[in-house]
Design a protein around this motif. Structure first.
Motif, mmCIF file in Angstrom:
data_model
loop_
_atom_site.group_PDB
_atom_site.id
_atom_site.type_symbol
_atom_site.label_atom_id
_atom_site.label_comp_id
_atom_site.label_asym_id
_atom_site.label_seq_id
_atom_site.Cartn_x
_atom_site.Cartn_y
_atom_site.Cartn_z
ATOM 1 N N TYR A 189 -1.922 -4.273 8.532
ATOM 2 C CA TYR A 189 -2.011 -5.235 7.447
ATOM 3 C C TYR A 189 -1.108 -4.858 6.281
ATOM 4 O O TYR A 189 -0.520 -5.710 5.631
ATOM 5 C CB TYR A 189 -3.493 -5.241 7.116
ATOM 6 N N SER A 190 -0.950 -3.542 6.075
ATOM 7 C CA SER A 190 -0.271 -3.116 4.846
ATOM 8 C C SER A 190 1.248 -3.141 4.988
ATOM 9 O O SER A 190 1.804 -3.109 6.083
ATOM 10 C CB SER A 190 -0.710 -1.698 4.502
ATOM 11 N N VAL A 233 -11.028 4.564 -1.318
ATOM 12 C CA VAL A 233 -9.598 4.913 -1.301
ATOM 13 C C VAL A 233 -8.891 4.260 -2.487
ATOM 14 O O VAL A 233 -8.097 4.906 -3.196
ATOM 15 C CB VAL A 233 -8.960 4.440 0.039
ATOM 16 N N LYS A 255 -4.464 9.770 2.608
ATOM 17 C CA LYS A 255 -5.416 9.204 1.643
ATOM 18 C C LYS A 255 -6.630 10.109 1.440
ATOM 19 O O LYS A 255 -6.758 11.138 2.107
ATOM 20 C CB LYS A 255 -5.818 7.785 2.039
ATOM 21 N N CYS A 282 0.827 -1.207 0.000
ATOM 22 C CA CYS A 282 0.000 0.000 0.000
ATOM 23 C C CYS A 282 0.860 1.254 0.000
ATOM 24 O O CYS A 282 1.852 1.328 0.722
ATOM 25 C CB CYS A 282 -0.921 -0.014 1.221
ATOM 26 N N GLY A 324 -8.271 -4.528 -0.788
ATOM 27 C CA GLY A 324 -6.864 -4.741 -0.443
ATOM 28 C C GLY A 324 -6.145 -3.428 -0.242
ATOM 29 O O GLY A 324 -6.766 -2.371 -0.097
ATOM 30 N N GLY A 325 -4.816 -3.493 -0.256
ATOM 31 C CA GLY A 325 -4.003 -2.287 -0.161
ATOM 32 C C GLY A 325 -4.025 -1.542 -1.501
ATOM 33 O O GLY A 325 -4.553 -2.033 -2.496
ATOM 34 N N VAL A 326 -3.429 -0.343 -1.491
ATOM 35 C CA VAL A 326 -3.403 0.469 -2.715
ATOM 36 C C VAL A 326 -2.015 0.306 -3.338
ATOM 37 O O VAL A 326 -1.056 0.981 -2.957
ATOM 38 C CB VAL A 326 -3.723 1.944 -2.391
ATOM 39 N N PHE A 371 -3.521 3.169 11.877
ATOM 40 C CA PHE A 371 -4.245 2.081 12.549
ATOM 41 C C PHE A 371 -4.086 0.753 11.807
ATOM 42 O O PHE A 371 -4.605 -0.265 12.227
ATOM 43 C CB PHE A 371 -5.748 2.425 12.636
ATOM 44 N N CYS A 372 -3.381 0.763 10.692
ATOM 45 C CA CYS A 372 -3.386 -0.417 9.818
ATOM 46 C C CYS A 372 -2.257 -1.380 10.182
ATOM 47 O O CYS A 372 -1.090 -0.993 10.226
ATOM 48 C CB CYS A 372 -3.259 0.037 8.366
ATOM 49 N N PHE A 427 -0.187 4.042 1.039
ATOM 50 C CA PHE A 427 -0.579 4.902 2.158
ATOM 51 C C PHE A 427 -0.042 4.347 3.475
ATOM 52 O O PHE A 427 0.425 3.210 3.534
ATOM 53 C CB PHE A 427 -2.105 5.050 2.208
ATOM 54 N N ALA A 428 -0.151 5.155 4.500
ATOM 55 C CA ALA A 428 0.434 4.762 5.785
ATOM 56 C C ALA A 428 -0.544 5.074 6.919
ATOM 57 O O ALA A 428 -0.209 5.815 7.844
ATOM 58 C CB ALA A 428 1.753 5.506 5.982
ATOM 59 N N CYS A 429 -1.728 4.494 6.845
ATOM 60 C CA CYS A 429 -2.719 4.738 7.903
ATOM 61 C C CYS A 429 -2.154 4.188 9.218
ATOM 62 O O CYS A 429 -1.693 3.035 9.268
ATOM 63 C CB CYS A 429 -4.032 4.043 7.575
HETATM 64 FE FE1 SF4 Z 1 -4.724 2.511 4.858
HETATM 65 FE FE2 SF4 Z 1 -6.098 0.582 3.579
HETATM 66 FE FE3 SF4 Z 1 -3.537 1.079 2.963
HETATM 67 FE FE4 SF4 Z 1 -4.124 -0.041 5.333
HETATM 68 S S1 SF4 Z 1 -4.432 -0.971 3.326
HETATM 69 S S2 SF4 Z 1 -2.644 1.640 4.931
HETATM 70 S S3 SF4 Z 1 -6.128 0.962 5.789
HETATM 71 S S4 SF4 Z 1 -5.271 2.493 2.705
#
Ligand code: SF4
Ligand code: V47
Length: 390
Positions: A87-88, A157, A205, A78, A124-126, A84-85, A80-82
């Motif tokens: 998973y990515s 997103v 995001k 991904c 899924g991730g981006v 709370f995530c 992005f760097a949320c």
């Molecule tokens: Fe954010 Fe979704 Fe990427 Fe996780 S997978 S960092 S929630 S955009």
């Protein structure tokens, strides 16, 4: 003495206000943002639960929906760097993650050949290299193999990134991906709309306006979508109400949302692990207030892989009328964030049992809430032994 009297007057005033809110709800009047805030601040669990349950029964009786679906998570890489995530993985560390080819994803679809599944959920991730043409090819391949399967895929997103990379407007991109086979849009990526929170937890995001615009565009094309809210972290009550208010306003305009899904923040292995997870009491209050506030959302869903089965069962007394689907064990977004469900999978018999134990009526639905089968009169033993039912 004076302090005691003041406290008692304030308490009485609040009780009167809560009573007025209850009267509005019973009279099917819309509650205000101020009312919503007071419900979070002062509503007891039993007060909120009984009102939300009354609304749920007024709308749906005992009917509790589930569906038969499976998930595909194309990648957890991904851009992005949320915070709370859990998973990515960033592109630079993609060797720690996964990237599925179209063939691998079609192999997942083929695992369900001959099984009465109605929906595939793709989130899924981006990934910077998995672009709009790639996903349009995937959608066409899925439809070629199984035209009847409803494809609910890609959060706002993911779509926002795909369309921007393809240099298309939201309207152009949405039309293209819809024509390739995308039927509806899941609710993810909403998190908390308010900029004060969004800047702290997922600054990079798409923002609230972009998220809402993507859903509005899909609704104008006749597609349906869901909406989520990630709660139980740094947000305050007024942020939750602001979030639901924006959704309620868009729903008044388009009527395109099917269901609202509160998502409980899970704190394992992410940059927000220092935050304690919300209590079960707070969880139930969120469901109840959501049912009372979102008077124009037909459905309220508890996503059991994240809440756990027992808490999901409890939500059925707090306004919830849908507990998502059978799913399978391939979804990692919650197991990696600390959910009790490490390999979330429930058979139809188990889902039906869970709903019946709560004295509700289990009904299988498709993505658009058309009834597939009413299970209330079917014996659990028959469901367990009949492969078409289980
Ligand atoms: Fe954010 Fe979704 Fe990427 Fe996780 S997978 S960092 S929630 S955009
Ligand atoms: O937007 C990520 C959430 C969402 C965490 O529409 C977390 O039917 C809790 O879109 N703790 C994606 N939540 C999931 C999604 C979804 C899920 C279920 C049903 C539907 C539907 C859609 O997952 C993200 C984010 O809010 N999420 N990390 C976490 N640590």
């Amino acid at each position: 003495m004076i302090i005691d009297q003041t406290v008692s007057i304030i308490k009485n005033e609040q009780e009167k206000s809560l009573k007025r809110i209850a009267e509005k709800i019973i009279a099917k009047e819309r509650i205000s943002e101020e009312d919503g805030l007071l419900l979070f601040e002062r509503g007891s669990l039993s007060f909120l639960g009984s009102l939300a349950n009354a609304v749920r029964e007024r709308m749906h009786g005992d009917t509790t929906y589930f569906n038969r679906n499976f998930h595909i998570e194309p990648t957890n890489v991904c851009v992005f760097a949320c915070k709370f995530c859990s998973y990515s993985r960033l592109y630079a560390h993609r060797e720690e993650g996964w990237e599925l080819s179209i063939e691998q994803m079609i192999d997942i679809v083929k695992k369900y050949d001959g099984k009465p599944i109605t929906e595939v959920h793709i989130v899924g991730g981006v990934h910077p290299k998995m672009n709009l043409p790639y996903f349009c090819d995937l959608l066409r391949e899925i439809k070629k193999h199984r035209p009847d399967l409803h494809i609910k895929g890609f959060t706002a997103v993911e779509l926002d990134y795909m369309f921007r990379k393809a240099k298309l407007s939201t309207e152009e991109g949405m039309k293209l991906i819809h024509e390739a086979g995308l039927d509806s849009i899941p609710g993810g990526g909403a998190e908390i709309f308010h900029a004060d929170v969004r800047e702290q937890i997922c600054a990079d995001k798409v923002g609230a306006e972009g998220w809402l615009h993507i859903h509005e565009t899909a609704h104008h094309l006749g597609m349906h979508s869901n909406a989520t809210m990630l709660y139980g972290h740094i947000e305050q009550y007024h942020h939750r109400i602001d979030h639901m208010e924006r959704l309620r306003m868009l729903q008044d305009k388009t009527g395109g949302f099917n269901t609202f899904i509160p998502l409980k923040f899970r704190n394992k292995d992410n940059e927000m692990s220092y935050i304690h997870e919300s209590s079960v009491i707070e969880d139930m209050k969120v469901y109840a207030v959501a049912r009372l506030y979102l008077d124009n959302f037909p459905h309220l869903k508890a996503y059991w892989p994240m809440l756990g089965r027992q808490n999901a069962q409890l939500t059925l007394s707090f306004g919830v009328n849908d507990i998502d689907g059978t799913i399978d064990d391939s979804t990692k977004i919650y197991s990696m964030a600390g959910s009790e469900e490490q390999s979330p999978s429930m058979t139809t018999a188990q889902l039906v049992m869970l709903i019946k134990q709560a004295k509700r009526k289990p009904v299988e639905r498709d993505t658009l809430y058309n009834v597939v089968r009413d299970y209330s009169e079917i014996d659990i033993k028959e469901i367990e032994t009949n492969p078409l039912l289980n």
